[in-house]
Structure formats: structure tokens, C-alpha cells
Motif scaffolding. Structure first.
Motif, PDB file in Angstrom:
ATOM      1  N   UNK A  24      23.256  -1.696 -39.206  1.00 46.81           N
ATOM      2  CA  UNK A  24      24.106  -2.058 -40.331  1.00 46.81           C
ATOM      3  C   UNK A  24      23.619  -1.421 -41.637  1.00 46.81           C
ATOM      4  N   UNK A  25      22.317  -1.398 -41.839  1.00 51.59           N
ATOM      5  CA  UNK A  25      21.743  -0.869 -43.075  1.00 51.59           C
ATOM      6  C   UNK A  25      21.452   0.628 -43.015  1.00 51.59           C
ATOM      7  N   UNK A  26      21.492   1.181 -41.815  1.00 54.17           N
ATOM      8  CA  UNK A  26      21.128   2.586 -41.594  1.00 54.17           C
ATOM      9  C   UNK A  26      19.673   2.830 -42.043  1.00 54.17           C
ATOM     10  N   UNK A  27      18.814   1.916 -41.611  1.00 53.01           N
ATOM     11  CA  UNK A  27      17.379   1.969 -41.925  1.00 53.01           C
ATOM     12  C   UNK A  27      16.634   1.775 -40.609  1.00 53.01           C
ATOM     13  N   UNK A  28      15.544   2.481 -40.432  1.00 47.04           N
ATOM     14  CA  UNK A  28      14.771   2.381 -39.195  1.00 47.04           C
ATOM     15  C   UNK A  28      14.260   0.957 -38.977  1.00 47.04           C
ATOM     16  N   UNK A  29      14.229   0.539 -37.715  1.00 48.11           N
ATOM     17  CA  UNK A  29      13.713  -0.781 -37.359  1.00 48.11           C
ATOM     18  C   UNK A  29      12.291  -0.959 -37.887  1.00 48.11           C
ATOM     19  N   UNK A  30      11.483   0.065 -37.761  1.00 48.86           N
ATOM     20  CA  UNK A  30      10.091  -0.033 -38.223  1.00 48.86           C
ATOM     21  C   UNK A  30      10.022  -0.268 -39.732  1.00 48.86           C
ATOM     22  N   UNK A  31      10.928   0.357 -40.485  1.00 39.91           N
ATOM     23  CA  UNK A  31      10.949   0.155 -41.937  1.00 39.91           C
ATOM     24  C   UNK A  31      11.357  -1.278 -42.275  1.00 39.91           C
ATOM     25  N   UNK A  32      12.353  -1.807 -41.564  1.00 41.07           N
ATOM     26  CA  UNK A  32      12.773  -3.196 -41.792  1.00 41.07           C
ATOM     27  C   UNK A  32      11.648  -4.160 -41.447  1.00 41.07           C
ATOM     28  N   UNK A  33      10.987  -3.908 -40.340  1.00 38.16           N
ATOM     29  CA  UNK A  33       9.875  -4.749 -39.924  1.00 38.16           C
ATOM     30  C   UNK A  33       8.772  -4.731 -40.981  1.00 38.16           C
ATOM     31  N   UNK A  34       8.504  -3.569 -41.525  1.00 35.85           N
ATOM     32  CA  UNK A  34       7.484  -3.419 -42.568  1.00 35.85           C
ATOM     33  C   UNK A  34       7.882  -4.212 -43.819  1.00 35.85           C
ATOM     34  N   UNK A  35       9.131  -4.080 -44.259  1.00 33.69           N
ATOM     35  CA  UNK A  35       9.606  -4.818 -45.431  1.00 33.69           C
ATOM     36  C   UNK A  35       9.515  -6.323 -45.198  1.00 33.69           C
ATOM     37  N   UNK A  36       9.906  -6.746 -44.002  1.00 33.55           N
ATOM     38  CA  UNK A  36       9.859  -8.170 -43.681  1.00 33.55           C
ATOM     39  C   UNK A  36       8.415  -8.681 -43.679  1.00 33.55           C
ATOM     40  N   UNK A  37       7.517  -7.931 -43.091  1.00 37.26           N
ATOM     41  CA  UNK A  37       6.098  -8.318 -43.076  1.00 37.26           C
ATOM     42  C   UNK A  37       5.541  -8.406 -44.492  1.00 37.26           C
ATOM     43  N   UNK A  38       5.892  -7.433 -45.335  1.00 37.40           N
ATOM     44  CA  UNK A  38       5.425  -7.456 -46.726  1.00 37.40           C
ATOM     45  C   UNK A  38       5.969  -8.669 -47.473  1.00 37.40           C
ATOM     46  N   UNK A  39       7.231  -8.991 -47.249  1.00 43.47           N
ATOM     47  CA  UNK A  39       7.839 -10.142 -47.908  1.00 43.47           C
ATOM     48  C   UNK A  39       7.167 -11.432 -47.450  1.00 43.47           C
ATOM     49  N   UNK A  40       6.917 -11.553 -46.149  1.00 42.26           N
ATOM     50  CA  UNK A  40       6.223 -12.739 -45.629  1.00 42.26           C
ATOM     51  C   UNK A  40       4.814 -12.845 -46.204  1.00 42.26           C
TER      52      UNK A  40
END
Length: 96
Positions: A24-40
Motif C-alpha cells: 500500500x505504501x510502496x515501501x520495503x517491508x524491512x523499512x517498515x519494520x525498522x520504522x516500527x521498531x524505532x517508534x516502539x
């Protein structure tokens, strides 16, 4: 925390999986995972429980989603307001 992280978080929440959010975002899964980990890490709380078939929001994730939607709506409203107001003539007019 910034608007990009909140947008990614909200999309992950709504999609239920990183892979669907990635498409949906046209962003790599690894990048989303990284952003989510940083936010957590920044918030010092888990936002999702990782399940074999996706992600389930924690109580903190539910609360953040409510805030994120409000913040993202406000940002959209501000953009729209400024876009529209840029077309209007405003201020004092003097002819003389």
C-alpha cells in the motif's frame, strides 16, 4: 516521532500485516519494520503482538492509533485549508 512514522504506523495497523502495508505504501517491508521498531523504542512500549498471520495491536497500539488518526486528519485539514486559501484574494484593497 514524526508524521511519516505515524502514517506508516496507521497503515500497518489498518492493514494488519507489514507485507500488505508495504504494498500500500510502496515501501520495503524491512523499512517498515525498522520504522516500527524505532517508534516502539522511542515510546518504550510494544505497539503490536507479532503473530504468525500478521500483527495484533497491543493496548498501547490501540491508543496510539486513536492519536495518530486525529493527528493525521489535522495535518490533512491544514494542507487543504492552506491550498484553498492560496486561491482566495485577501487583505485590504486601496484604489486611488
Amino acid at each position: 516521532m514524526n508524521s511519516k512514522q505515524l502514517h506508516y504506523f496507521a497503515t500497518i495497523y489498518e492493514s494488519g500485516t507489514l507485507s500488505k502495508a508495504s504494498i500500500q505504501l510502496n515501501v520495503a517491508v524491512s523499512a517498515l519494520s525498522h520504522h516500527l521498531s524505532n517508534l516502539e523504542a522511542e515510546l518504550d512500549t510494544r505497539l503490536f503482538d507479532r503473530k504468525s498471520r500478521g500483527l495484533r495491536p497491543t493496548a498501547s497500539g490501540e491508543r496510539l492509533y486513536d492519536h495518530a488518526r486525529s493527528i493525521l486528519r489535522a495535518i490533512d485539514a491544514a494542507r487543504e485549508d492552506l491550498r484553498i486559501s492560496g486561491r482566495e484574494v485577501a487583505g485590504d484593497v486601496a484604489i486611488g
